[in-house]
Design an enzyme around this catalytic site. Structure first.
Site, PDB file in Angstrom:
ATOM      1  N   CYS A 160       2.763  11.389 -14.933  1.00 49.03           N
ATOM      2  CA  CYS A 160       1.768  10.607 -13.803  1.00 49.03           C
ATOM      3  C   CYS A 160       2.519   9.628 -12.740  1.00 49.03           C
ATOM      4  CB  CYS A 160       0.541  10.153 -14.511  1.00 49.03           C
ATOM      5  SG  CYS A 160      -0.698   9.188 -13.206  1.00 49.03           S
ATOM      6  N   HIS A 171      -8.338   4.090  -2.057  1.00 45.81           N
ATOM      7  CA  HIS A 171      -7.534   3.635  -0.994  1.00 45.81           C
ATOM      8  C   HIS A 171      -8.353   2.481  -0.186  1.00 45.81           C
ATOM      9  CE1 HIS A 171      -5.392   7.371  -0.771  1.00 45.81           C
ATOM     10  NE2 HIS A 171      -6.277   7.918  -1.368  1.00 45.81           N
ATOM     11  N   HIS A 196      -8.105   6.431  -8.102  1.00 50.93           N
ATOM     12  CA  HIS A 196      -7.553   5.705  -7.094  1.00 50.93           C
ATOM     13  C   HIS A 196      -8.568   5.442  -5.980  1.00 50.93           C
ATOM     14  CE1 HIS A 196      -5.555   9.337  -5.838  1.00 50.93           C
ATOM     15  NE2 HIS A 196      -5.632   8.945  -4.788  1.00 50.93           N
ATOM     16  N   ASP A 212       0.623   1.874   0.042  1.00 49.44           N
ATOM     17  CA  ASP A 212       0.623   3.252   0.040  1.00 49.44           C
ATOM     18  C   ASP A 212       1.893   3.662   0.641  1.00 49.44           C
ATOM     19  OD1 ASP A 212      -1.482   5.803  -0.093  1.00 49.44           O
ATOM     20  OD2 ASP A 212       0.210   6.145   1.133  1.00 49.44           O
TER      21      ASP A 212
HETATM   22  P1  5GP Z   1      -4.964  10.942  -2.730  1.00 44.57           P
HETATM   23  O1  5GP Z   1      -4.213  12.111  -1.672  1.00 44.57           O
HETATM   24  O2  5GP Z   1      -4.587  11.700  -4.163  1.00 44.57           O
HETATM   25  O3  5GP Z   1      -6.318  10.576  -2.664  1.00 44.57           O
HETATM   26  O4  5GP Z   1      -3.808   9.731  -2.574  1.00 44.57           O
HETATM   27  C1  5GP Z   1      -2.519   9.753  -3.008  1.00 44.57           C
HETATM   28  C2  5GP Z   1      -1.915   8.473  -2.273  1.00 44.57           C
HETATM   29  O5  5GP Z   1      -0.921   8.183  -3.087  1.00 44.57           O
HETATM   30  C3  5GP Z   1      -1.374   9.145  -0.927  1.00 44.57           C
HETATM   31  O6  5GP Z   1      -1.978   8.372   0.010  1.00 44.57           O
HETATM   32  C4  5GP Z   1       0.056   8.809  -1.086  1.00 44.57           C
HETATM   33  O7  5GP Z   1       0.595   8.389   0.169  1.00 44.57           O
HETATM   34  C5  5GP Z   1       0.202   7.781  -2.271  1.00 44.57           C
HETATM   35  N1  5GP Z   1       1.482   7.950  -3.105  1.00 44.57           N
HETATM   36  C6  5GP Z   1       1.765   9.104  -3.713  1.00 44.57           C
HETATM   37  N2  5GP Z   1       3.025   8.781  -4.111  1.00 44.57           N
HETATM   38  C7  5GP Z   1       3.360   7.305  -4.240  1.00 44.57           C
HETATM   39  C8  5GP Z   1       4.245   6.676  -4.799  1.00 44.57           C
HETATM   40  O8  5GP Z   1       5.198   7.197  -5.172  1.00 44.57           O
HETATM   41  N3  5GP Z   1       4.373   5.399  -4.148  1.00 44.57           N
HETATM   42  C9  5GP Z   1       3.149   4.947  -3.530  1.00 44.57           C
HETATM   43  N4  5GP Z   1       3.369   3.734  -3.129  1.00 44.57           N
HETATM   44  N5  5GP Z   1       2.150   5.846  -2.943  1.00 44.57           N
HETATM   45  C10 5GP Z   1       2.314   6.934  -3.281  1.00 44.57           C
HETATM   46 ZN    ZN Z   2      -1.842   8.083 -14.739  1.00 44.02          ZN
END
Ligand code: 5GP
Ligand code: ZN
Length: 113
Positions: free
Chosen positions: A3, A101, A99, A29
């Site tokens: 993860c 945002h 998570h 992000d």
């Molecule tokens: P989801 O699309 O699952 O709601 O959001 C996942 C978010 O995590 C995305 O906006 C993506 O840019 C961010 N994200 C994915 N991998 C990483 C990482 O390694 N570091 C950071 N800081 N953000 C990440």
């Molecule tokens: Zn996790």
């Protein structure tokens, strides 16, 4: 352990931390969609909103209180912001560690769907 957000929490993957306490971590992000785009995660691995229970969901109120605090610190409390949780494929979830945002710093798109 695969993860990405657990790896950020335990320091295996670096991140720009914005806030941390015993329960949650907030970091910038990696691909921001707004001038302010912060990801807020519980330190406990919960895959998605589908895995929430009365027992493990208490952190969520804390996430909203901390998000409001961060928004104030960053000066976007008055202009406004959005707190978003994506769940599952149709919801646009790409990282399966729940998570939230925190988005702001510009007039955000009105269309949510
Ligand atoms: P989801 O699309 O699952 O709601 O959001 C996942 C978010 O995590 C995305 O906006 C993506 O840019 C961010 N994200 C994915 N991998 C990483 C990482 O390694 N570091 C950071 N800081 N953000 C990440
Ligand atoms: Zn996790």
């Amino acid at each position: 352990m695969e993860c990405v957000f657990c790896k950020i929490i335990n320091g295996e993957i670096p991140s720009k931390k914005v806030y941390e306490d015993d329960r949650i971590l907030a970091f910038n992000d990696i691909s921001p969609m707004a001038p302010t785009h912060i990801v807020i995660v519980p330190k406990e691995h919960i895959a998605s909103a589908n895995e929430l229970t009365e027992e493990n969901a208490e952190f969520i109120s804390h996430v909203f209180v901390v998000a409001a605090k961060i928004a104030k610190d960053l000066g976007i409390d008055e202009s406004g912001y959005r707190i978003v949780n994506n769940c599952g494929a149709d919801g646009g979830q790409t990282v399966y560690h729940i998570h939230f945002h925190l988005l702001g710093g510009k007039k955000l798109a009105v269309n949510l769907a």
